[in-house]
Design an enzyme around this catalytic site. Sequence first.
Site, PDB file in Angstrom:
ATOM      1  N   ARG A 227       0.845  -1.189   0.000  1.00  0.00           N
ATOM      2  CA  ARG A 227       0.000   0.000   0.000  1.00  0.00           C
ATOM      3  C   ARG A 227       0.885   1.244   0.000  1.00  0.00           C
ATOM      4  O   ARG A 227       1.954   1.265   0.619  1.00  0.00           O
ATOM      5  CB  ARG A 227      -0.923   0.026   1.230  1.00  0.00           C
ATOM      6  CG  ARG A 227      -2.183  -0.786   1.038  1.00  0.00           C
ATOM      7  CD  ARG A 227      -3.093  -0.193  -0.030  1.00  0.00           C
ATOM      8  NE  ARG A 227      -4.293  -0.981  -0.293  1.00  0.00           N
ATOM      9  CZ  ARG A 227      -4.425  -1.920  -1.241  1.00  0.00           C
ATOM     10  NH1 ARG A 227      -3.405  -2.215  -2.027  1.00  0.00           N
ATOM     11  NH2 ARG A 227      -5.570  -2.560  -1.422  1.00  0.00           N
ATOM     12  N   HIS A 275      -0.858   0.439 -10.022  1.00  0.00           N
ATOM     13  CA  HIS A 275      -1.551  -0.481  -9.101  1.00  0.00           C
ATOM     14  C   HIS A 275      -2.075  -1.724  -9.850  1.00  0.00           C
ATOM     15  O   HIS A 275      -3.271  -2.016  -9.827  1.00  0.00           O
ATOM     16  CB  HIS A 275      -2.707   0.251  -8.390  1.00  0.00           C
ATOM     17  CG  HIS A 275      -3.118  -0.437  -7.117  1.00  0.00           C
ATOM     18  ND1 HIS A 275      -3.543   0.230  -5.996  1.00  0.00           N
ATOM     19  CD2 HIS A 275      -3.164  -1.748  -6.778  1.00  0.00           C
ATOM     20  CE1 HIS A 275      -3.844  -0.631  -5.038  1.00  0.00           C
ATOM     21  NE2 HIS A 275      -3.617  -1.842  -5.496  1.00  0.00           N
TER      22      HIS A 275
HETATM   23  N1  NAP Z   1      -0.486  -3.758  -5.585  1.00  0.00           N
HETATM   24  C1  NAP Z   1      -1.418  -4.666  -5.733  1.00  0.00           C
HETATM   25  O1  NAP Z   1      -1.893  -4.907  -6.844  1.00  0.00           O
HETATM   26  C2  NAP Z   1      -1.898  -5.430  -4.528  1.00  0.00           C
HETATM   27  C3  NAP Z   1      -2.657  -6.583  -4.740  1.00  0.00           C
HETATM   28  C4  NAP Z   1      -3.055  -7.320  -3.642  1.00  0.00           C
HETATM   29  C5  NAP Z   1      -2.716  -6.921  -2.355  1.00  0.00           C
HETATM   30  N2  NAP Z   1      -2.003  -5.771  -2.174  1.00  0.00           N
HETATM   31  C6  NAP Z   1      -1.640  -5.347  -0.818  1.00  0.00           C
HETATM   32  O2  NAP Z   1      -0.793  -6.329  -0.229  1.00  0.00           O
HETATM   33  C7  NAP Z   1      -1.083  -6.370   1.167  1.00  0.00           C
HETATM   34  C8  NAP Z   1      -0.625  -7.692   1.749  1.00  0.00           C
HETATM   35  O3  NAP Z   1      -1.496  -8.731   1.328  1.00  0.00           O
HETATM   36  P1  NAP Z   1      -1.484 -10.179   2.031  1.00  0.00           P
HETATM   37  O4  NAP Z   1      -2.595 -10.946   1.413  1.00  0.00           O
HETATM   38  O5  NAP Z   1      -0.123 -10.748   2.018  1.00  0.00           O
HETATM   39  O6  NAP Z   1      -1.867  -9.757   3.540  1.00  0.00           O
HETATM   40  P2  NAP Z   1      -1.747 -10.654   4.863  1.00  0.00           P
HETATM   41  O7  NAP Z   1      -1.815 -12.097   4.517  1.00  0.00           O
HETATM   42  O8  NAP Z   1      -2.714 -10.101   5.842  1.00  0.00           O
HETATM   43  O9  NAP Z   1      -0.262 -10.363   5.370  1.00  0.00           O
HETATM   44  C9  NAP Z   1       0.093  -9.124   5.912  1.00  0.00           C
HETATM   45  C10 NAP Z   1       1.499  -9.229   6.462  1.00  0.00           C
HETATM   46  O10 NAP Z   1       1.877  -7.953   6.962  1.00  0.00           O
HETATM   47  C11 NAP Z   1       2.369  -8.112   8.292  1.00  0.00           C
HETATM   48  N3  NAP Z   1       2.108  -6.918   9.090  1.00  0.00           N
HETATM   49  C12 NAP Z   1       0.959  -6.224   9.256  1.00  0.00           C
HETATM   50  N4  NAP Z   1       1.135  -5.192  10.103  1.00  0.00           N
HETATM   51  C13 NAP Z   1       2.437  -5.231  10.468  1.00  0.00           C
HETATM   52  C14 NAP Z   1       3.225  -4.444  11.333  1.00  0.00           C
HETATM   53  N5  NAP Z   1       2.725  -3.396  12.006  1.00  0.00           N
HETATM   54  N6  NAP Z   1       4.519  -4.776  11.500  1.00  0.00           N
HETATM   55  C15 NAP Z   1       5.048  -5.849  10.842  1.00  0.00           C
HETATM   56  N7  NAP Z   1       4.353  -6.632  10.007  1.00  0.00           N
HETATM   57  C16 NAP Z   1       3.059  -6.332   9.830  1.00  0.00           C
HETATM   58  C17 NAP Z   1       1.597  -9.281   8.847  1.00  0.00           C
HETATM   59  O11 NAP Z   1       2.260  -9.798   9.983  1.00  0.00           O
HETATM   60  P3  NAP Z   1       1.721 -11.119  10.728  1.00  0.00           P
HETATM   61  O12 NAP Z   1       2.035 -12.266   9.779  1.00  0.00           O
HETATM   62  O13 NAP Z   1       2.511 -11.187  11.960  1.00  0.00           O
HETATM   63  O14 NAP Z   1       0.252 -10.936  10.926  1.00  0.00           O
HETATM   64  C18 NAP Z   1       1.599 -10.213   7.635  1.00  0.00           C
HETATM   65  O15 NAP Z   1       2.800 -10.932   7.567  1.00  0.00           O
HETATM   66  C19 NAP Z   1      -2.601  -6.160   1.225  1.00  0.00           C
HETATM   67  O16 NAP Z   1      -2.990  -5.621   2.468  1.00  0.00           O
HETATM   68  C20 NAP Z   1      -2.862  -5.194   0.088  1.00  0.00           C
HETATM   69  O17 NAP Z   1      -2.930  -3.895   0.605  1.00  0.00           O
HETATM   70  C21 NAP Z   1      -1.582  -5.021  -3.240  1.00  0.00           C
END
Ligand code: NAP
Length: 312
Positions: A227, A275
């Site tokens: 993000r 994006h």
């Molecule tokens: N650019 C694009 O096209 C696109 C597409 C899809 C998604 N995204 C973005 O990618 C993000 C990640 O997706 P995901 O499915 O991998 O999410 P996810 O499975 O919820 O994983 C989020 C990760 O971030 C870590 N995290 C959250 N807050 C943190 C903090 N304060 N300090 C350290 N680590 C932290 C979490 O830690 P824990 O494992 O300890 O909970 C987890 O490892 C989404 O939220 C979305 O915004 C972008």
Amino acid sequence: MTRILFYLEDYSHDIWREALLKIDPTVEFRSYPDWGSPDDGPAYAFVWEPKPRLLAQYHNIKAIFSLGAGVDHLTRDPALPKDVPIIRMGDDGLKEGMAEFVTMSVLMHHRGMPALLAKQRQKDWGRFFARAARDVRVGILGFGALGQVSAATLLPFGYDVAAWSRTEKLPRNGISLYHGTGSLDAFLARTDILVGLLPSTSETSGLMNSDRLARLPRGASIINAGRGSLVVLDDLVELLHSGHLGAASLDVFPEEPLPMDHALWGLDNVIITPHIAAITRPDTAAEYVLRNIKKLERGETAENQLDMKRGY
Ligand SMILES: NC(=O)c1ccc[n+]([C@@H]2O[C@H](COP(=O)([O-])OP(=O)(O)OC[C@H]3O[C@@H](n4cnc5c(N)ncnc54)[C@H](OP(=O)(O)O)[C@@H]3O)[C@@H](O)[C@H]2O)c1
């Protein structure tokens, strides 16, 4: 019969209708604005950036499925229903797409493509000799669904991969794991190519400011596909100008589209994409949504259910 209230602006809804009906022909697919009356009975919302307060009007919504992995488009709605489960997209298509994007971007930075493309525009034959992949330290901020699949895709190239998360994880072969704010500086100090895959929360917003960016080794690259709120863009521009950072690939921005007059557009060592790192694919997403509706109907918890307290 499952009623689905679908919302997505500016794109055809037909491919989504077809994908859902192909799996379950009994689905009643209601495409916005044809959602019918809020009193029509139970329904599931499947939405991207719905108009604020729209979901609150439909008191029969049993769960809200986000069309993407991010849910900030929902949580910023001041009237978002409080007791309705929110499910983030987690289909295989999204993971594959992100792994492709991260791998492409890491390879581009490792092999010096931003500099080589700039040289090409100047008809300059100046060469760039890349280090061996095993000598390139990749650091992934966020080790969730997308961080894990991206790390696994990078390993066979030989990269020295580390990942940082909020909570501690079980050891993984070939990946150095860091967690918590206390370990962030050490993680950054060992990272040549930083990959942002964090959700937008109060804790991650502005996390990569000038102080943190400066902890990356001189010449490091940054890729952000999580993000846009993660990176303070003015600080990033300054560090790119000063040469402390070598290059950047940015797919997400605090304001999208990135404003026309933003300094980033003019930098040769920055790759800007609109994006598109990982786009939800109708076939795999339809399967994911219908699978999780069945789980909810059985009284089970859905996959990737939003935890409001954590913010992701
Ligand atoms: N650019 C694009 O096209 C696109 C597409 C899809 C998604 N995204 C973005 O990618 C993000 C990640 O997706 P995901 O499915 O991998 O999410 P996810 O499975 O919820 O994983 C989020 C990760 O971030 C870590 N995290 C959250 N807050 C943190 C903090 N304060 N300090 C350290 N680590 C932290 C979490 O830690 P824990 O494992 O300890 O909970 C987890 O490892 C989404 O939220 C979305 O915004 C972008």
